[in-house]
Write a protein that holds these residues in place. Sequence first.
Motif, mmCIF file in Angstrom:
data_model
loop_
_atom_site.group_PDB
_atom_site.id
_atom_site.type_symbol
_atom_site.label_atom_id
_atom_site.label_comp_id
_atom_site.label_asym_id
_atom_site.label_seq_id
_atom_site.Cartn_x
_atom_site.Cartn_y
_atom_site.Cartn_z
ATOM 1 N N VAL A 171 -7.286 8.222 -44.665
ATOM 2 C CA VAL A 171 -6.859 7.071 -45.453
ATOM 3 C C VAL A 171 -7.612 5.824 -44.995
ATOM 4 C CG1 VAL A 171 -4.893 6.565 -43.917
ATOM 5 C CG2 VAL A 171 -4.864 5.768 -46.300
ATOM 6 N N VAL A 172 -7.976 4.992 -45.982
ATOM 7 C CA VAL A 172 -8.657 3.722 -45.747
ATOM 8 C C VAL A 172 -7.681 2.594 -46.042
ATOM 9 C CG1 VAL A 172 -10.585 2.229 -46.441
ATOM 10 C CG2 VAL A 172 -10.857 4.723 -46.498
ATOM 11 N N ALA A 173 -7.613 1.624 -45.155
ATOM 12 C CA ALA A 173 -6.864 0.387 -45.405
ATOM 13 C C ALA A 173 -7.875 -0.684 -45.776
ATOM 14 C CB ALA A 173 -6.080 -0.026 -44.159
ATOM 15 N N GLU A 174 -7.681 -1.361 -46.911
ATOM 16 C CA GLU A 174 -8.657 -2.355 -47.338
ATOM 17 C C GLU A 174 -7.986 -3.538 -48.025
ATOM 18 O OE1 GLU A 174 -10.977 -1.759 -51.079
ATOM 19 O OE2 GLU A 174 -10.422 0.353 -50.823
ATOM 20 N N GLY A 175 -8.730 -4.649 -48.073
ATOM 21 C CA GLY A 175 -8.296 -5.818 -48.826
ATOM 22 C C GLY A 175 -7.535 -6.834 -47.993
ATOM 23 N N GLY A 176 -8.156 -7.973 -47.746
ATOM 24 C CA GLY A 176 -7.467 -9.063 -47.043
ATOM 25 C C GLY A 176 -7.251 -8.811 -45.567
ATOM 26 N N MET A 177 -8.180 -8.131 -44.933
ATOM 27 C CA MET A 177 -8.045 -7.832 -43.506
ATOM 28 C C MET A 177 -8.055 -9.104 -42.649
ATOM 29 S SD MET A 177 -7.711 -4.678 -42.638
ATOM 30 C CE MET A 177 -7.949 -3.012 -43.240
ATOM 31 N N THR A 178 -7.198 -9.112 -41.645
ATOM 32 C CA THR A 178 -7.179 -10.162 -40.621
ATOM 33 C C THR A 178 -7.109 -9.466 -39.266
ATOM 34 O OG1 THR A 178 -4.753 -10.271 -40.537
ATOM 35 C CG2 THR A 178 -5.876 -11.709 -42.158
ATOM 36 N N PRO A 179 -7.431 -10.166 -38.186
ATOM 37 C CA PRO A 179 -7.295 -9.530 -36.866
ATOM 38 C C PRO A 179 -5.876 -9.020 -36.612
ATOM 39 C CG PRO A 179 -8.605 -11.528 -36.685
ATOM 40 C CD PRO A 179 -8.074 -11.502 -38.082
#
Length: 204
Positions: free
Chosen positions: A161-169
């Motif tokens: 699974v990929v997590a994407e969109g609006g990444m922050t630390p």
Amino acid sequence: MADTEQPQLYLISPPDFDLSGFAETLGRVLDGAEVACVRLALASHDEGEIARAADTLRDVCHQRDVAIVIDNHILLAERHGLDGVHLTDGARSVRKARKQLGPDAIVGSYCGTSRHDGMTAGESGADYVSFGPVGASSLAAGETAEIEIFDWWSQMIELPVVAEGGMTPELIAQLRPVTDFFGIGTEIWAEDDPAAGLAALLSP
């Protein structure tokens, strides 16, 4: 995914870019970080423009042994020697893409916030699914993929699974134990030095 494993990097191109300039920038980023895959995600409907970008970025990626996929264009993926396709319509086109591109191609599916679409995509032959946006992003109108969907997926489903969109630390720190890939794009390309921006984003 085991908590001891680190998610891999999955870079997403800007929706619009100057090809020669972006090719150089992408090369620098790939030289500075270990990246598993790059996704060509142009917003343009000009097939010639997309084809030129596909050829140029394929060379940048393949010179560094990095896979490259393209949003939705199954024919262009096949014609221009890309490694596969990323589908943005959930599970609807997965079987078609798999049949046309064959068993060795990468077929990914963006499923928004829908576990059902994700499971259907996997059953239809996807190599990975992506959920998002996880933070503030233009990917969806107000709806975000909560940490819980990744936590559930990592415990119940083997498909990456990929997590994407609006990444922050902060989001990256929360998602590390429960995702296989971080999908990172616009978060770094607007930076003067995208390679440094990527390093800062990933800093513990």
